[in-house]
Design an enzyme around this catalytic site. Structure first.
Site, PDB file in Angstrom:
ATOM      1  N   ASP A 147       4.831   2.109   0.329  1.00 29.27           N
ATOM      2  CA  ASP A 147       4.292   1.784   1.671  1.00 29.27           C
ATOM      3  C   ASP A 147       5.038   0.400   2.074  1.00 29.27           C
ATOM      4  OD1 ASP A 147       2.800   1.588   4.027  1.00 29.27           O
ATOM      5  OD2 ASP A 147       1.124   0.962   3.101  1.00 29.27           O
ATOM      6  N   GLU A 200       4.090  -3.449  10.651  1.00 28.10           N
ATOM      7  CA  GLU A 200       3.428  -2.015  10.900  1.00 28.10           C
ATOM      8  C   GLU A 200       2.017  -2.362  10.333  1.00 28.10           C
ATOM      9  OE1 GLU A 200       1.701   1.567   9.232  1.00 28.10           O
ATOM     10  OE2 GLU A 200       2.252  -0.283   8.026  1.00 28.10           O
ATOM     11  N   GLU A 201       1.783  -3.227   9.229  1.00 29.30           N
ATOM     12  CA  GLU A 201       0.348  -3.198   8.452  1.00 29.30           C
ATOM     13  C   GLU A 201      -0.261  -4.080   9.285  1.00 29.30           C
ATOM     14  OE1 GLU A 201      -0.306  -1.624   6.267  1.00 29.30           O
ATOM     15  OE2 GLU A 201       1.233  -1.114   4.834  1.00 29.30           O
ATOM     16  N   ASP A 247       7.070   7.367   5.784  1.00 29.48           N
ATOM     17  CA  ASP A 247       6.340   6.587   5.044  1.00 29.48           C
ATOM     18  C   ASP A 247       5.416   6.969   4.079  1.00 29.48           C
ATOM     19  OD1 ASP A 247       4.576   4.116   5.078  1.00 29.48           O
ATOM     20  OD2 ASP A 247       3.682   4.327   7.130  1.00 29.48           O
ATOM     21  N   HIS A 333      -2.533   1.174  -0.435  1.00 27.08           N
ATOM     22  CA  HIS A 333      -3.417  -0.051  -0.073  1.00 27.08           C
ATOM     23  C   HIS A 333      -3.714  -0.717  -1.291  1.00 27.08           C
ATOM     24  CE1 HIS A 333      -3.202   0.036   4.646  1.00 27.08           C
ATOM     25  NE2 HIS A 333      -1.962   0.229   4.216  1.00 27.08           N
TER      26      HIS A 333
END
Length: 394
Positions: A147, A200-201, A247, A333
């Protein structure tokens, strides 16, 4: 030309891209098994400790931090030194975030592109391969290997693997007189670009404002960057022929759904290429096919959608092929989304597959030469005539 003929000519120039988009089943030139075999694997470049492509990305790289700048420099230096024929551009923006209060955080998108040497502004469409290079603020020391460090390395490998073939193809086309003036086939004006997107996060929790910082900024700027009035593509964003977003790739046994009906044809191309690689025993990984929706009933479409960097582009009419597995990798995550939890065989196979998809799109069959990028190797001469066949599948 007479004035009436000129009007018809310009009408055709504007209508042709739309007609191509509406005819996705016509004359897509399938890449041969010989060319598939010629696509090099990444070799030691994906070693998580010292591989020159992947290892430098495997570090925390939150926007605005030293780690982010190191990874930016790694990506830029790679293209400037290994791929000098590619154009490198940066798109900058700043934004406040819920985690940083009034402090403006910098976001830097990297745009790497290569167009035919005769291409002019507004007359080139680009296959667009995309991944985000930032990592999440929390948990502490989060690396984000799937990620999306691995997808970034996959795109670097694809660019390097395609570079010489693009040169050979375009030199052959010039020898045949392409680009010497007049209106050439629209396929003669196809380029490729790679976007490494920042921010992006989410910094705290995913909302419309706390996410996709770089993508939102770049999509808006591309929409407002206009080409000359008589161009085939009126702005930067309309020149994106397909937005292929990678992704969460790198875990073993991925299952990637087909999310959008309008790009299901491209999804099926990936599935076919995967099977060809497996038939050739060219993949290292094993297991079930990665694209289970190959035979999806298009008359009863249930696509679903995952929020990701494509959203600001899709909202502006860009066609999207979203390559993200469902379910997500177990490490999603989590602090153990690191190099040690990547399945390198799967990452390597993704690099072959994405390279092959781009090679097929760019009509590079016969222009790929077998050579290992790290260890070298004996090269073979192209097996295709100079003039490439047209493709109307965009």
């Amino acid at each position: 030309m007479q004035p009436d003929h000129m009007a018809v000519f310009h009408l055709w120039r504007f209508a042709l891209p739309l007609l191509l988009l509406l005819s996705p089943s016509n004359a897509y030139t399938r890449i041969s098994n010989e060319s598939l075999r010629a696509i090099p694997g990444p070799g030691d470049d994906f070693n998580i400790k010292d591989g020159k492509l992947l290892a430098p990305i495997l570090q925390p790289r939150v926007p605005g931090t030293a780690g982010s700048i190191k990874v930016q420099n790694h990506l830029i230096d790679f293209f400037k030194t290994a791929l000098p024929k590619w154009d490198v551009a940066l798109q900058n923006s700043t934004s406040r975030t819920p985690a940083t209060g009034k402090k403006e955080i910098p976001f830097v998108n990297l745009i790497m592109s290569r167009d035919p040497p005769w291409a002019t502004v507004g007359e080139v469409s680009r296959l667009t391969l995309v991944a985000h290079y930032d990592s999440k603020l929390t948990p502490v020391d989060f690396i984000g290997a799937t990620d999306s460090a691995a997808p970034c390395a996959i795109l670097m490998h694809a660019a390097r693997s395609l570079d010489s073939a693009l040169t050979r193809k375009w030199e052959a086309m010039q020898a045949d007189g392409v680009g010497e003036g007049g209106f050439d086939n629209i396929e003669d004006h196809t380029g490729i670009q790679i976007l490494f997107l920042d921010g992006e996060e989410a910094f705290v929790s995913w909302t419309d404002d706390d996410s996709l910082y770089g993508a939102r900024s770049l999509a808006a700027e591309m929409e407002s960057t206009f080409h000359p009035a008589t161009s085939t593509y009126h702005n930067q964003i309309s020149s994106i022929s397909l937005f292929v977003l990678l992704d969460l790739l790198g875990a073993a046994g991925p299952k990637v759904p087909s999310y959008y009906k309008t790009t299901h044809w491209a999804y099926k191309k990936l599935a076919v290429l995967e099977q060809h690689f497996r038939d050739l025993s060219a993949f290292q990984s094993s297991g079930d096919p990665w694209f289970p929706d190959f035979n999806k009933d298009e008359d009863r479409w249930m696509g679903g959608m995952i929020q990701d960097d494509h959203i600001p582009f899709m909202a502006r009419g860009v066609e999207v092929l979203h390559i993200i597995p469902t379910p997500f990798p177990r490490v999603w995550h989590q602090v153990d989304d690191d190099g040690e939890h990547l399945d390198i065989k799967t990452v390597s196979d993704w690099s072959l597959l994405i390279t092959a998809f781009a090679a097929e799109w760019m009509d590079l069959d016969g222009f790929l030469e077998a050579a290992e990028p790290s260890q070298g190797g004996k090269e073979t001469k192209p097996n295709k005539s100079h003039r490439v066949q047209g493709r109307t599948e965009l």
